[in-house]
Write a protein that holds these residues in place. Structure first.
Motif, short mmCIF file in Angstrom:
data_model
loop_
_atom_site.label_atom_id
_atom_site.label_comp_id
_atom_site.label_asym_id
_atom_site.label_seq_id
_atom_site.Cartn_x
_atom_site.Cartn_y
_atom_site.Cartn_z
N ILE A 420 6.09 11.49 -15.37
CA ILE A 420 5.75 10.92 -14.07
C ILE A 420 5.17 12.03 -13.19
O ILE A 420 5.36 13.21 -13.47
N VAL A 421 4.45 11.62 -12.15
CA VAL A 421 3.89 12.57 -11.18
C VAL A 421 4.30 12.14 -9.78
O VAL A 421 4.13 10.98 -9.41
N ILE A 422 4.87 13.08 -9.03
CA ILE A 422 5.21 12.81 -7.63
C ILE A 422 4.07 13.41 -6.79
O ILE A 422 3.95 14.63 -6.65
N TRP A 423 3.24 12.53 -6.26
CA TRP A 423 2.03 12.96 -5.56
C TRP A 423 2.29 13.35 -4.11
O TRP A 423 1.53 14.11 -3.53
N ILE A 445 7.21 9.08 0.12
CA ILE A 445 7.18 9.55 -1.27
C ILE A 445 6.23 8.66 -2.06
O ILE A 445 6.26 7.43 -1.92
N GLU A 446 5.36 9.27 -2.87
CA GLU A 446 4.49 8.51 -3.76
C GLU A 446 4.71 8.98 -5.20
O GLU A 446 4.65 10.18 -5.49
N ALA A 482 8.57 -0.48 0.92
CA ALA A 482 8.28 -0.15 -0.47
C ALA A 482 7.07 -0.96 -0.91
O ALA A 482 7.09 -2.19 -0.88
N THR A 483 5.98 -0.26 -1.28
CA THR A 483 4.74 -0.92 -1.67
C THR A 483 4.10 -0.17 -2.83
O THR A 483 4.49 0.95 -3.16
N VAL A 504 3.73 4.08 -6.65
CA VAL A 504 4.74 3.49 -5.77
C VAL A 504 4.77 4.32 -4.48
O VAL A 504 4.85 5.55 -4.54
N LYS A 505 4.68 3.66 -3.35
CA LYS A 505 4.75 4.35 -2.06
C LYS A 505 6.02 3.91 -1.34
O LYS A 505 6.20 2.73 -1.03
N LEU A 506 6.90 4.87 -1.09
CA LEU A 506 8.17 4.60 -0.41
C LEU A 506 8.15 5.25 0.97
O LEU A 506 7.87 6.45 1.10
N GLU A 507 8.43 4.47 1.98
CA GLU A 507 8.59 4.98 3.34
C GLU A 507 10.06 4.78 3.72
O GLU A 507 10.50 3.66 3.96
N LEU A 508 10.80 5.87 3.74
CA LEU A 508 12.25 5.79 3.94
C LEU A 508 12.60 5.63 5.41
O LEU A 508 11.90 6.17 6.28
N PRO A 509 13.68 4.91 5.70
CA PRO A 509 14.04 4.63 7.10
C PRO A 509 14.54 5.86 7.84
O PRO A 509 15.05 6.81 7.24
#
Length: 539
Positions: A420-423, A445-446, A482-483, A504-509
């Motif tokens: 996997i790659v964390i961009w 996080i992507e 989460a999108t 996967v794009k995560l925007e944490l609260p």
């Protein structure tokens, strides 16, 4: 002479804590799973012959430490004293007698000095896989969630149970990692035992009785002194969490008396049909942690300090009985402190931090080549944290795991475990709630499969539809999202697919703010802007 003896016992107490710290560090250094080695998702402790916790390692999570304090008693009840031998190690992942879900392996080892059983060492760690559906909320019963290991012997008189290892190998996706962690856990207890015997021989003690009595009596007296200084009465609080497919209400009533503090979770939502339920042993662990943070944060955590807290609940999502699915019990369980602290904020106005992101945003990724070939498959577990709530006199900490306390897992270590790659992994501007003191920021996080690969991932997210609430006039933190990178919305919980070429794009609260935003110091606002914590439009 009495003063000298008191000092000597205190030194021995500190020495005992160093013993369990070395016990925990052994696990950190030898563990196979990144969740243990990099994030510190573990616990370690020493117990007297009755099974009462005397000391815990600083390294570890409240969910593991406080459940283990009760779990050791289950081991003692299950295995007769006459069947305990030097060199034994016992194991379970029973959610109701261990630490709340099947992914946590708890090992307990009796400690003998000569022929006398003087105590126990125990440790817990989260392993990468236990079979079944994998680490996610989609199961409808615990039977779907993986292999169940009853309380049994991992080793007897130093000889490992090879039949258990064979069963494990056929039931998990990552047998080498899992079995490696089993041996790391056993080694961790063994190191604790050897260091304890060295300590006792050095000071000329035959057992832990005298030191244990000193520890528990001093702790109890100190904790009761703090209880005496609290207001007496009952206070209630409610909050909503996202749940799986509908919001889940959590309710708590905190009652403070001269004898201790009681928490009752009556009024919380019913047992869920999804794997977000929480066994009571885990609910107790985090409720006690919240109380201790307020009542006695500087008093050592052991059987005596925990004994003044009583936690109860009728059957509901916070007291789900077997065979309820409980795989991601941490998501709801990590919300328990905020519920309890909200009630305590009414008893102690102006003294309790605002709500935070609370639940970890864990991602379990099952990655494979798009060709479907068996090679190149991997199970990757990643822990991520949103922002803490602002405190009565300080801003909230950004991207910090409260209440679990686990560490951030380095990108390099995570990428090393699979293709996997964390961009992208950076703080999320404008996510902390405004206030006299600003809530901590979440992060963005992507994650993408490496070239030629695709993955399924288990989402374990919350605070998307129900953001962290501010306190004392502070604003709410930003909700999470989460999108996919093309804007496709993802579900906050459950297994989902990410095709090759997508991210996967995560925007944490973020955490809630504390106090009236009009009272925030101008220099603090200027610093927020200069550091990029807020954008100009928000400042």
């Amino acid at each position: 002479m009495g003063d000298i003896n008191e000092i000597r016992m205190q030194v021995m107490w500190n020495r005992l804590i160093s013993v369990v710290e070395e016990q925990a560090l052994t696990l950190l250094r030898t563990a196979f799973s990144t969740s243990v080695r990099e994030a510190g998702d573990l616990s370690a402790g020493v117990y007297n012959a009755k099974g009462e916790m005397l000391a815990q390692a600083v390294t570890g999570t409240p969910g593991h430490v406080n459940t283990m304090a009760e779990a050791v008693l289950h081991f003692i009840a299950e295995i007769p004293r006459e069947e305990m031998y030097p060199g034994d190690t016992y194991v379970t992942n029973d959610p109701w007698k261990g630490t709340g879900h099947l992914h946590d392996i708890t090992m307990v080892s009796p400690s003998f000095k000569g022929d006398e059983l003087i105590g126990f060492f125990a440790c817990t760690a989260h392993v990468v896989d236990v079979g079944g559906r994998g680490f996610g909320a989609d199961g409808k019963s615990v039977y779907e969630e993986g292999i169940q290991i009853p309380i049994m012997k991992f080793a007897e008189r130093g000889v490992v149970n090879k039949d258990l290892l064979k069963i494990l190998r056929l039931n998990v996706r990552e047998p080498d990692q899992v079995i490696g962690d089993f041996f790391s856990l056993a080694a961790c207890n063994d190191v604790g035992h050897r260091r304890l015997i060295e300590m006792l021989n050095e000071v000329g003690y035959d057992n832990l009785d005298t030191l244990g009595d000193f520890i528990l009596s001093r702790t109890h007296a100190a904790t009761m002194e703090r209880i005496a200084g609290l207001p007496k009465g009952s206070w209630s609080n409610e909050m909503l969490t996202d749940g799986y497919d509908e919001p889940v209400k959590l309710a708590a009533k905190v009652t403070i008396t001269n004898d201790g503090v009681n928490v009752d979770f009556a009024g919380s939502a019913a047992v869920s049909r999804w794997g977000i339920n929480v066994p009571l042993i885990y609910t107790k662990a985090y409720a006690c942690y919240a109380l201790k943070c307020v009542v006695a944060p500087d008093i050592p955590n052991n059987a005596a300090s925990l004994a003044v807290f009583n936690v109860s609940s009728p059957s509901n999502i916070l007291n789900a009985g077997r065979p309820a699915p409980v795989s991601v019990r941490h998501v709801i369980g990590h919300m328990v402190p905020d519920v309890v602290l909200g009630a305590l904020a009414k008893a102690l106005p102006g003294q309790i931090l605002a709500e935070g992101a609370a639940a970890l945003w864990n991602v379990h990724i099952s990655v494979r080549p798009v060709t479907g070939e068996p090679g190149g498959r991997a199970e990757v577990l990643m822990f991520n944290s949103g922002g803490m709530g602002a405190r009565p006199d300080l801003d909230g900490l950004s991207s910090t795991a409260f209440p679990s306390g686990v560490h951030t897992m380095p990108i390099e270590a995570t990428e090393h475990t699979g293709p996997i790659v964390i961009w992208r992994k950076e703080l999320r501007p404008d996510s902390g709630g405004d206030g006299k003191y600003r809530g901590g920021l979440g992060q963005v996080i992507e994650i993408a499969p490496a070239e030629g690969h695709e993955f399924d991932f288990s989402a374990m997210f919350d605070r998307i539809s129900t953001p962290a609430r501010g306190r004392a006039g502070g604003r709410d933190g930003a909700p999470g999202s989460a999108t996919l990178d093309d804007g496709t919305k993802l579900r906050p919980k459950g297994w989902q697919h990410v095709p090759a070429g997508r991210r996967v794009k995560l925007e944490l609260p973020g955490g809630g703010g504390f106090g009236d935003p009009a009272e925030r110091a101008p220099e603090a606002r200027a610093e927020d802007l200069s550091k990029g914590y807020v954008t100009e439009k928000k400042s």
